[in-house]
Design a protein around this motif. Sequence first.
Motif, PDB file in Angstrom:
ATOM      1  N   ILE A   1      46.476 -21.322  18.952  1.00 46.22           N
ATOM      2  CA  ILE A   1      46.780 -21.752  20.225  1.00 46.22           C
ATOM      3  C   ILE A   1      46.887 -20.143  21.017  1.00 46.22           C
ATOM      4  CG2 ILE A   1      48.395 -21.977  22.148  1.00 46.22           C
ATOM      5  CD1 ILE A   1      46.817 -24.495  20.742  1.00 46.22           C
TER       6      ILE A   1
ATOM      7  N   LEU B   1      43.479 -18.790  21.440  1.00 47.80           N
ATOM      8  CA  LEU B   1      42.710 -19.568  22.605  1.00 47.80           C
ATOM      9  C   LEU B   1      43.339 -18.901  23.778  1.00 47.80           C
ATOM     10  CD1 LEU B   1      42.608 -23.206  21.373  1.00 47.80           C
ATOM     11  CD2 LEU B   1      40.658 -21.802  21.863  1.00 47.80           C
ATOM     12  N   ARG B   2      44.498 -18.683  23.891  1.00 48.30           N
ATOM     13  CA  ARG B   2      45.029 -18.147  25.100  1.00 48.30           C
ATOM     14  C   ARG B   2      44.624 -16.716  25.435  1.00 48.30           C
ATOM     15  NH1 ARG B   2      51.391 -20.748  24.843  1.00 48.30           N
ATOM     16  NH2 ARG B   2      51.109 -22.469  26.089  1.00 48.30           N
TER      17      ARG B   2
ATOM     18  N   VAL C   1      35.285 -19.843  24.067  1.00 50.45           N
ATOM     19  CA  VAL C   1      35.736 -19.497  25.275  1.00 50.45           C
ATOM     20  C   VAL C   1      34.723 -19.478  26.343  1.00 50.45           C
ATOM     21  CG1 VAL C   1      37.451 -18.638  26.862  1.00 50.45           C
ATOM     22  CG2 VAL C   1      37.905 -18.873  24.529  1.00 50.45           C
TER      23      VAL C   1
ATOM     24  N   THR D   1      37.852 -29.192  24.887  1.00 56.78           N
ATOM     25  CA  THR D   1      39.194 -29.892  24.981  1.00 56.78           C
ATOM     26  C   THR D   1      39.395 -30.978  24.187  1.00 56.78           C
ATOM     27  OG1 THR D   1      39.526 -29.150  27.162  1.00 56.78           O
ATOM     28  CG2 THR D   1      40.952 -30.598  26.575  1.00 56.78           C
TER      29      THR D   1
ATOM     30  N   PRO E   1      49.341 -29.327  23.638  1.00 63.97           N
ATOM     31  CA  PRO E   1      48.995 -27.861  23.705  1.00 63.97           C
ATOM     32  C   PRO E   1      47.513 -27.609  23.984  1.00 63.97           C
ATOM     33  CG  PRO E   1      49.448 -28.407  21.600  1.00 63.97           C
ATOM     34  CD  PRO E   1      49.879 -29.776  22.137  1.00 63.97           C
ATOM     35  N   THR E   2      46.631 -28.343  23.300  1.00 63.14           N
ATOM     36  CA  THR E   2      45.066 -28.172  23.841  1.00 63.14           C
ATOM     37  C   THR E   2      44.778 -28.175  25.053  1.00 63.14           C
ATOM     38  OG1 THR E   2      44.667 -28.871  21.699  1.00 63.14           O
ATOM     39  CG2 THR E   2      42.912 -28.341  23.174  1.00 63.14           C
TER      40      THR E   2
ATOM     41  N   VAL F   1      46.122 -25.133  27.088  1.00 64.74           N
ATOM     42  CA  VAL F   1      45.285 -24.052  27.099  1.00 64.74           C
ATOM     43  C   VAL F   1      44.299 -24.026  27.932  1.00 64.74           C
ATOM     44  CG1 VAL F   1      43.583 -22.612  25.293  1.00 64.74           C
ATOM     45  CG2 VAL F   1      46.122 -23.594  24.604  1.00 64.74           C
TER      46      VAL F   1
ATOM     47  N   GLU G   1      44.989 -23.572  31.589  1.00 64.88           N
ATOM     48  CA  GLU G   1      45.401 -22.405  32.196  1.00 64.88           C
ATOM     49  C   GLU G   1      43.802 -21.499  32.053  1.00 64.88           C
ATOM     50  OE1 GLU G   1      47.889 -21.017  33.282  1.00 64.88           O
ATOM     51  OE2 GLU G   1      49.216 -22.597  32.432  1.00 64.88           O
ATOM     52  N   LEU G   2      43.152 -21.903  31.249  1.00 61.64           N
ATOM     53  CA  LEU G   2      41.830 -21.137  31.155  1.00 61.64           C
ATOM     54  C   LEU G   2      41.113 -21.410  32.237  1.00 61.64           C
ATOM     55  CD1 LEU G   2      40.218 -19.405  29.105  1.00 61.64           C
ATOM     56  CD2 LEU G   2      39.087 -21.348  28.288  1.00 61.64           C
TER      57      LEU G   2
END
Length: 313
Positions: free
Chosen positions: A182, A185-186, A197, A216, A227-228, A231, A234-235
């Motif tokens: 995570i 990814l963030r 990404v 996703t 949590p995915t 992420v 936010e992306l």
Amino acid sequence: DNRPFNAHVVIFFIFLVSNIGGSLTPLGDPPLFVGFLRGVDFFWTTTNLWRETLFVGGVVLGVFLVIDIILHRREAGAPKIKDPTPDTKVRLRGLANLPLLAGVIGAILLSAAWKPGVSFSVFGVSLELQNLVRDAMILALALVSLVISRKEYREANGFNWGPIAEVAKLFAGIFICIVPVIAILRAGHEGALAPLVSLVSSSSGQPNDLAYFWLTGALSSFLDNAPTYLVFFELAGGDPRHLMTEFASTLAAISAGAVFMGANTYIGNAPNFMVYAIARHRGVKMPGFFGYMAWSGLVLIPTFLVAGFLFFG
């Protein structure tokens, strides 16, 4: 439980009830609740995902009907199995738990509506007061239920702590192991998964909804979908106002991917493994991890391919 072929019923229950059917409100699936906590309107998914839900749910339900009819016909020549739980008159006991269930829902909604702006840092993790209060309320309500419910009611339901303990151990391990993934990814375009990404945006910077849906969903299948979802939320910008309006299709793609494809594996969504564990404890011969994935690969993936191009392509 008196049918020689019954594992498919539980498998499709996981597909439809534990995942696809929960796509219309934040109370239906953890990723949508995460979105609700981030500011997405309660009924936004109801008004924006009903078509996708109707299509995917309808197709999967239709496949179940065909498979069940075929297996039921095959059972006609099989030896009869004595029903271990003969049918009895339907009765509802333990009505005192209904207000407690309402209390759980109230606690969840309270944590989204009440924002005192107080948080605590525990080992570098920020814990907001409203979330701590919510969890404390839910635990208290669970304890009250244990105290006021008669033991024979739980025994009649076949309740035991085994499946809950299994899920707790499994997902404790999963949540520990997904922390670095995570974090990568963030990091977005600066992280080790930058090529992955970059797929969610076109060269002009516009979001690629189909890519959001599949990325996703694919990661939700193995990393837990809540949590995915966060992420990719936010992306996509992380602003619920913008995501619910001009980028509504992107938020719908993220939501659908997380919720629908959480059904792809036993670990994509906590209820999946819970249902599996309960069914296994009840004597249902459930497929293993990869056996279940064979079912989802044959039933769900083709459905998602069509749904992706229909709604997000």
